[in-house]
Write a protein that holds these residues in place. Structure first.
Motif, PDB file in Angstrom:
ATOM      1  N   TYR A 286       0.914  -1.090   0.139  1.00 49.99           N
ATOM      2  CA  TYR A 286      -0.460  -0.327   0.065  1.00 49.99           C
ATOM      3  C   TYR A 286       0.970   1.487  -0.158  1.00 49.99           C
ATOM      4  O   TYR A 286       1.727   0.872  -0.159  1.00 49.99           O
ATOM      5  N   GLU A 287      -0.026   2.410   0.197  1.00 46.12           N
ATOM      6  CA  GLU A 287       0.858   3.485   0.046  1.00 46.12           C
ATOM      7  C   GLU A 287       0.018   3.997   0.649  1.00 46.12           C
ATOM      8  O   GLU A 287      -0.491   4.363   0.694  1.00 46.12           O
ATOM      9  N   PHE A 288       0.802   5.725   1.517  1.00 32.54           N
ATOM     10  CA  PHE A 288       0.520   6.053   1.843  1.00 32.54           C
ATOM     11  C   PHE A 288       1.063   7.678   2.163  1.00 32.54           C
ATOM     12  O   PHE A 288       2.571   8.279   0.896  1.00 32.54           O
ATOM     13  N   PHE A 289       0.498   8.322   2.446  1.00 30.55           N
ATOM     14  CA  PHE A 289       0.857  10.591   2.608  1.00 30.55           C
ATOM     15  C   PHE A 289       1.435  10.117   3.805  1.00 30.55           C
ATOM     16  O   PHE A 289       0.392  10.472   5.294  1.00 30.55           O
ATOM     17  N   GLY A 290       2.319  10.952   4.457  1.00 33.67           N
ATOM     18  CA  GLY A 290       2.578  11.208   6.174  1.00 33.67           C
ATOM     19  C   GLY A 290       4.115   9.674   6.924  1.00 33.67           C
ATOM     20  O   GLY A 290       5.317  10.072   5.557  1.00 33.67           O
ATOM     21  N   GLY A 291       3.937   9.781   7.687  1.00 36.88           N
ATOM     22  CA  GLY A 291       5.835   9.152   8.024  1.00 36.88           C
ATOM     23  C   GLY A 291       5.791   8.464   9.393  1.00 36.88           C
ATOM     24  O   GLY A 291       4.581   8.647  10.450  1.00 36.88           O
ATOM     25  N   PHE A 292       7.015   8.395  10.235  1.00 31.97           N
ATOM     26  CA  PHE A 292       6.759   8.454  11.096  1.00 31.97           C
ATOM     27  C   PHE A 292       7.588  10.076  11.698  1.00 31.97           C
ATOM     28  O   PHE A 292       8.608  10.088  11.444  1.00 31.97           O
ATOM     29  N   TYR A 293       6.492   9.833  12.460  1.00 30.92           N
ATOM     30  CA  TYR A 293       6.952  11.024  13.589  1.00 30.92           C
ATOM     31  C   TYR A 293       6.836  11.253  15.486  1.00 30.92           C
ATOM     32  O   TYR A 293       6.798  10.584  15.909  1.00 30.92           O
ATOM     33  N   ASP A 294       7.936  11.792  15.160  1.00 25.76           N
ATOM     34  CA  ASP A 294       7.973  11.924  16.829  1.00 25.76           C
ATOM     35  C   ASP A 294       8.353  13.324  17.720  1.00 25.76           C
ATOM     36  O   ASP A 294       8.167  13.739  18.439  1.00 25.76           O
ATOM     37  N   VAL A 295       8.003  14.721  16.548  1.00 27.85           N
ATOM     38  CA  VAL A 295       7.523  15.544  16.668  1.00 27.85           C
ATOM     39  C   VAL A 295       6.573  15.858  15.939  1.00 27.85           C
ATOM     40  O   VAL A 295       5.832  16.169  15.112  1.00 27.85           O
ATOM     41  N   THR A 296       5.705  16.665  17.232  1.00 30.39           N
ATOM     42  CA  THR A 296       3.550  17.084  16.634  1.00 30.39           C
ATOM     43  C   THR A 296       3.389  17.976  17.211  1.00 30.39           C
ATOM     44  O   THR A 296       5.054  19.199  18.157  1.00 30.39           O
ATOM     45  N   PRO A 297       2.981  19.243  16.163  1.00 34.39           N
ATOM     46  CA  PRO A 297       1.929  18.659  15.217  1.00 34.39           C
ATOM     47  C   PRO A 297       2.260  17.911  14.309  1.00 34.39           C
ATOM     48  O   PRO A 297       3.566  18.591  13.640  1.00 34.39           O
ATOM     49  N   VAL A 298       1.598  17.392  13.929  1.00 43.38           N
ATOM     50  CA  VAL A 298       1.866  16.501  11.430  1.00 43.38           C
ATOM     51  C   VAL A 298       1.123  17.355  11.077  1.00 43.38           C
ATOM     52  O   VAL A 298      -0.059  17.403  10.996  1.00 43.38           O
ATOM     53  N   ILE A 299       1.671  17.520   9.923  1.00 43.30           N
ATOM     54  CA  ILE A 299       0.172  18.679   9.265  1.00 43.30           C
ATOM     55  C   ILE A 299       0.636  18.004   7.518  1.00 43.30           C
ATOM     56  O   ILE A 299       1.437  17.128   7.121  1.00 43.30           O
ATOM     57  N   LEU A 300      -0.639  17.094   7.527  1.00 43.36           N
ATOM     58  CA  LEU A 300      -0.998  15.924   6.075  1.00 43.36           C
ATOM     59  C   LEU A 300      -2.309  17.014   5.187  1.00 43.36           C
ATOM     60  O   LEU A 300      -2.655  17.794   5.791  1.00 43.36           O
ATOM     61  N   GLU A 301      -1.600  16.551   3.916  1.00 42.25           N
ATOM     62  CA  GLU A 301      -1.960  17.346   2.922  1.00 42.25           C
ATOM     63  C   GLU A 301      -2.687  16.615   2.960  1.00 42.25           C
ATOM     64  O   GLU A 301      -2.487  15.854   1.763  1.00 42.25           O
ATOM     65  N   VAL A 302      -4.560  16.308   1.860  1.00 42.74           N
ATOM     66  CA  VAL A 302      -4.759  15.434   1.003  1.00 42.74           C
ATOM     67  C   VAL A 302      -4.054  15.865  -0.214  1.00 42.74           C
ATOM     68  O   VAL A 302      -4.577  17.108  -0.819  1.00 42.74           O
ATOM     69  N   PRO A 303      -4.164  14.688  -1.020  1.00 42.62           N
ATOM     70  CA  PRO A 303      -3.108  15.059  -2.690  1.00 42.62           C
ATOM     71  C   PRO A 303      -4.220  14.985  -3.633  1.00 42.62           C
ATOM     72  O   PRO A 303      -3.681  16.316  -4.220  1.00 42.62           O
ATOM     73  N   TYR A 304      -5.271  14.524  -3.170  1.00 43.32           N
ATOM     74  CA  TYR A 304      -6.062  14.668  -4.292  1.00 43.32           C
ATOM     75  C   TYR A 304      -7.552  14.357  -3.978  1.00 43.32           C
ATOM     76  O   TYR A 304      -7.956  13.759  -2.879  1.00 43.32           O
ATOM     77  N   ASP A 305      -8.647  14.083  -4.344  1.00 43.68           N
ATOM     78  CA  ASP A 305      -9.892  14.340  -4.393  1.00 43.68           C
ATOM     79  C   ASP A 305     -10.354  13.125  -4.181  1.00 43.68           C
ATOM     80  O   ASP A 305      -9.918  12.277  -4.569  1.00 43.68           O
ATOM     81  N   ASP A 306     -10.707  12.230  -2.941  1.00 44.23           N
ATOM     82  CA  ASP A 306     -11.062  11.016  -2.434  1.00 44.23           C
ATOM     83  C   ASP A 306     -11.941  11.101  -1.269  1.00 44.23           C
ATOM     84  O   ASP A 306     -11.917  11.879  -0.711  1.00 44.23           O
ATOM     85  N   ASP A 307     -12.024   9.569  -0.900  1.00 42.53           N
ATOM     86  CA  ASP A 307     -12.844   9.365   0.354  1.00 42.53           C
ATOM     87  C   ASP A 307     -10.904   8.950   0.912  1.00 42.53           C
ATOM     88  O   ASP A 307     -10.358   8.207   0.275  1.00 42.53           O
ATOM     89  N   TRP A 308     -10.621   9.800   2.269  1.00 38.50           N
ATOM     90  CA  TRP A 308      -9.704   9.301   3.227  1.00 38.50           C
ATOM     91  C   TRP A 308      -9.238   9.139   4.557  1.00 38.50           C
ATOM     92  O   TRP A 308     -10.899   8.926   5.388  1.00 38.50           O
ATOM     93  N   TRP A 309      -8.623   8.216   4.925  1.00 35.88           N
ATOM     94  CA  TRP A 309      -8.697   7.536   6.370  1.00 35.88           C
ATOM     95  C   TRP A 309      -7.491   7.984   6.817  1.00 35.88           C
ATOM     96  O   TRP A 309      -6.184   7.974   5.938  1.00 35.88           O
ATOM     97  N   LEU A 310      -7.513   8.349   8.478  1.00 39.56           N
ATOM     98  CA  LEU A 310      -6.671   8.859   8.892  1.00 39.56           C
ATOM     99  C   LEU A 310      -5.232   7.087   9.790  1.00 39.56           C
ATOM    100  O   LEU A 310      -6.824   7.038  10.439  1.00 39.56           O
ATOM    101  N   VAL A 311      -4.414   6.696   9.825  1.00 39.18           N
ATOM    102  CA  VAL A 311      -3.997   5.770  10.189  1.00 39.18           C
ATOM    103  C   VAL A 311      -2.847   6.306  11.295  1.00 39.18           C
ATOM    104  O   VAL A 311      -2.122   6.739  10.892  1.00 39.18           O
ATOM    105  N   VAL A 312      -2.508   5.388  12.140  1.00 36.83           N
ATOM    106  CA  VAL A 312      -1.836   5.469  13.286  1.00 36.83           C
ATOM    107  C   VAL A 312      -1.216   4.610  13.445  1.00 36.83           C
ATOM    108  O   VAL A 312      -2.197   3.269  14.152  1.00 36.83           O
ATOM    109  N   ASP A 313      -0.069   3.674  13.446  1.00 37.41           N
ATOM    110  CA  ASP A 313       0.091   3.192  13.731  1.00 37.41           C
ATOM    111  C   ASP A 313       0.583   3.188  14.967  1.00 37.41           C
ATOM    112  O   ASP A 313       1.328   3.841  15.471  1.00 37.41           O
ATOM    113  N   SER A 314       0.097   1.829  16.151  1.00 34.37           N
ATOM    114  CA  SER A 314       0.202   1.553  17.739  1.00 34.37           C
ATOM    115  C   SER A 314       1.948   0.879  17.997  1.00 34.37           C
ATOM    116  O   SER A 314       2.494   0.615  17.128  1.00 34.37           O
ATOM    117  N   ASN A 315       2.470   1.214  19.016  1.00 37.74           N
ATOM    118  CA  ASN A 315       3.570   0.606  19.098  1.00 37.74           C
ATOM    119  C   ASN A 315       2.786   0.055  20.728  1.00 37.74           C
ATOM    120  O   ASN A 315       1.406   0.556  21.505  1.00 37.74           O
TER     121      ASN A 315
END
Length: 87
Positions: free
Chosen positions: A45-74
């Motif tokens: 799969y492909e996604f926009f974002g990455g691994f972050y240790d500093v917040t806030p994280v700013i994410l921009e929607v790249p194109y028109d679609d239905d979107w999901w925000l996923v945060v991988d737990s640890n």
């Protein structure tokens, strides 16, 4: 696969979201519906974002679609808040 997720709904390209992480670092992913399904299925799969240790994280929607925000737990406790900051 343990993760936190939110169905953001349909957004046009250019919408911007701010994600705040408290308690731990995490991988923050913005995915369209097809990519999220591939993620759930364990496929590539492909996604926009990455691994972050500093917040806030700013994410921009790249194109028109239905979107999901996923945060991988640890193993560490994690609190996530998000908001749309630009439409």
């Amino acid at each position: 696969m343990k993760h936190l997720y939110w169905n953001l709904g349909t957004y046009a390209g250019g919408a911007v979201f701010e994600v705040e992480l408290r308690g731990s670092t995490a991988r923050v992913c913005l995915m369209d519906g097809d990519e999220y399904q591939a993620y759930l299925d364990g496929d590539e799969y492909e996604f926009f974002g990455g691994f972050y240790d500093v917040t806030p994280v700013i994410l921009e929607v790249p194109y028109d679609d239905d979107w999901w925000l996923v945060v991988d737990s640890n193993p560490d406790p994690l609190r996530v808040t998000w908001s749309q900051v630009f439409d």
